[in-house]
Design an enzyme around this catalytic site. Structure first.
Site, PDB file in Angstrom:
ATOM      1  N   GLU A  82      -3.108  -9.208   8.922  1.00 35.28           N
ATOM      2  CA  GLU A  82      -3.794  -7.919   8.877  1.00 35.28           C
ATOM      3  C   GLU A  82      -3.285  -6.964   9.951  1.00 35.28           C
ATOM      4  O   GLU A  82      -3.322  -5.743   9.782  1.00 35.28           O
ATOM      5  CB  GLU A  82      -5.308  -8.128   9.039  1.00 35.28           C
ATOM      6  CG  GLU A  82      -6.131  -6.931   8.621  1.00 35.28           C
ATOM      7  CD  GLU A  82      -7.607  -7.249   8.505  1.00 35.28           C
ATOM      8  OE1 GLU A  82      -8.180  -7.023   7.431  1.00 35.28           O
ATOM      9  OE2 GLU A  82      -8.189  -7.734   9.500  1.00 35.28           O
ATOM     10  N   HIS A 133       3.770 -33.592   2.943  1.00 35.88           N
ATOM     11  CA  HIS A 133       3.863 -34.112   1.577  1.00 35.88           C
ATOM     12  C   HIS A 133       3.642 -33.024   0.534  1.00 35.88           C
ATOM     13  O   HIS A 133       3.425 -33.318  -0.639  1.00 35.88           O
ATOM     14  CB  HIS A 133       2.858 -35.253   1.400  1.00 35.88           C
ATOM     15  CG  HIS A 133       3.067 -36.379   2.361  1.00 35.88           C
ATOM     16  ND1 HIS A 133       3.932 -37.422   2.110  1.00 35.88           N
ATOM     17  CD2 HIS A 133       2.565 -36.589   3.604  1.00 35.88           C
ATOM     18  CE1 HIS A 133       3.936 -38.249   3.143  1.00 35.88           C
ATOM     19  NE2 HIS A 133       3.115 -37.766   4.065  1.00 35.88           N
ATOM     20  N   LYS A 192     -12.062  -1.214  -0.375  1.00 37.05           N
ATOM     21  CA  LYS A 192     -13.490  -0.940  -0.216  1.00 37.05           C
ATOM     22  C   LYS A 192     -13.883   0.306  -1.005  1.00 37.05           C
ATOM     23  O   LYS A 192     -14.954   0.343  -1.627  1.00 37.05           O
ATOM     24  CB  LYS A 192     -13.816  -0.746   1.265  1.00 37.05           C
ATOM     25  CG  LYS A 192     -13.712  -2.009   2.102  1.00 37.05           C
ATOM     26  CD  LYS A 192     -14.048  -1.719   3.557  1.00 37.05           C
ATOM     27  CE  LYS A 192     -13.931  -2.977   4.408  1.00 37.05           C
ATOM     28  NZ  LYS A 192     -14.228  -2.700   5.842  1.00 37.05           N
TER      29      LYS A 192
END
Length: 416
Positions: free
Chosen positions: A265, A291, A407
């Site tokens: 961010e 793995h 937003k």
């Protein structure tokens, strides 16, 4: 308590000096106040007073519920998960309401009762939709505004003069403020982290001391590896656009998540020249992800650097692997009678050597003792490194305009 080891070439001294000067100017400009948090006493003193003045009430609690998202929760969660093994940590169960997933909300709140729970809502403004919605839920579910006694179970941490502070004042709730120039993802060493961690019984003086020591040493030019690492990343940004934090302990799982938000961010921006910049953070846990993701690092596209984060094996001498020979599995006997910590550390060394052998940018951070002081050092190290990268990318490290776009669109969806 924390050892840093760079495995790549040091950078030109003049270039290092220029970067250091730009960081000093940023700190002095107060563009972000996080640089000052390790040295500030106000938050620690306020938290200590609250804990001492409310001992009787705090002893009645079994649950501490944090209502907040992103920078309001990730740092706190990371620190508690790294330190919850310490004997002086209180037995309070720490829970987080940070997600609007209804199944998660139901699961987290199952069995919670108002009389033995303290809810702490953490938000710079209070208007973050996840936080405000979850706050409304607990207000209704637990009738937290019924009277003075019920209000004791709700506490607020927010910016001064924020909508959330005004609401807390109107309802006569206990509240604390954080410096307005400290962004959420850089706020864990403010009251955002200091107060809940104090309630949990951790030593906040040691945490801040660890952060203060490395910060002071950096500005005394005694931690040059941070500058060299940032400059190396910047020099290879087009070829190596992903940074892997390969942490060799499950205790670092939430620290990885904190790092991913901090790095992603802060650095994913459009810079002063209109260029899209950023480095993609990836959090892995060893040896589990050997793995899954290791194959991609070793033989996939060479667009990743790797930082190894590990605990010194003496940190956990037990348990060990029994001296048992299982028929047909004789090839595994070479680890018999060794501690699991030694096995994990050698897996880390073998993986690191394999990656280095491929010419991949690699460095290592080793925590000698996992305690409040070493955790404070880790927090400050990654914050300073992030700021160095922001300077090199010529961006505002501390805003998040791309998040704000989403937003705005969310509001439109509900108004349609």
């Amino acid at each position: 308590m924390v050892a840093f080891s760079l495995h790549f070439q040091a950078q030109n001294q003049k270039v290092c000096d220029n970067l250091f000067e730009s960081i000093c100017k940023e700190r002095d400009s107060q563009k972000s106040g996080y640089y000052d948090l390790p040295f500030a006493q106000e938050a620690m003193n306020e938290a200590s007073c609250f804990v001492n003045d409310n001992k009787a009430f705090l002893h009645t609690l079994s649950h501490l519920v944090i209502i907040g998202i992103g920078g309001s929760s990730l740092g706190l969660k990371a620190i508690d998960s790294m330190l919850e093994h310490l004997p002086h940590r209180n037995t309070l169960k720490l829970l987080f309401l940070e997600h609007t997933d209804p199944i998660n909300i139901t699961k987290i709140t199952q069995g919670i009762k108002r009389e033995n729970t303290l809810f702490i809502v953490i938000s710079k403004s209070g208007t973050t939709i996840e936080t405000s919605s979850l706050l409304k839920f607990v207000l209704a579910e637990y009738n937290l505004l019924q009277d003075a006694q019920s209000k004791q179970h709700l506490l607020v941490i927010t910016d001064k003069d924020s909508p959330l502070e005004h609401w807390a004042q109107k309802e006569n709730l206990t509240y604390f403020v954080i410096p307005p120039n400290v962004g959420g993802r850089f706020s864990v060493l403010s009251m955002v982290g200091i107060l809940p961690l104090s309630i949990l019984g951790f030593d906040m003086r040691s945490l801040l001391r660890g952060a203060a020591d490395i910060t002071q040493r950096f500005f005394e030019r005694k931690e040059e590896h941070i500058l060299h690492k940032a400059l190396t990343y910047a020099a290879h940004k087009k070829q190596v656009s992903m940074n892997v934090l390969f942490s060799y302990s499950s205790l670092f799982t939430h620290f990885n998540a904190w790092y991913v938000q901090l790095w992603g961010e802060s650095l994913g921006k459009i810079n002063a020249m209109g260029e899209r910049v950023g480095l993609t953070p990836i959090g892995l846990i060893g040896s589990i992800d050997q793995h899954s993701f290791l194959q991609l690092i070793v033989q996939g596209v060479r667009d990743k650097s790797v930082t190894f984060l590990s605990l010194n094996p003496v940190h956990s001498a037990q348990p060990s692997i029994p001296n048992i020979e299982i028929p047909f599995l004789e090839s595994t006997n070479f680890v018999n009678m060794q501690s699991f910590a030694t096995l994990l550390n050698n897996q880390r060394i073998a993986t690191m050597q394999t990656i280095e052998n491929e010419g991949i940018l690699t460095d290592c951070i080793e925590v000698m003792s996992l305690c409040e002081q070493s955790v404070g050092t880790l927090i400050a190290y990654f914050e300073i490194l992030t700021s160095c990268m922001g300077q090199l990318f010529e961006i505002n490290t501390y805003d998040q305009p791309g998040v704000e776009f989403g937003k705005a669109r969310l509001k439109k969806l509900f108004k349609a």
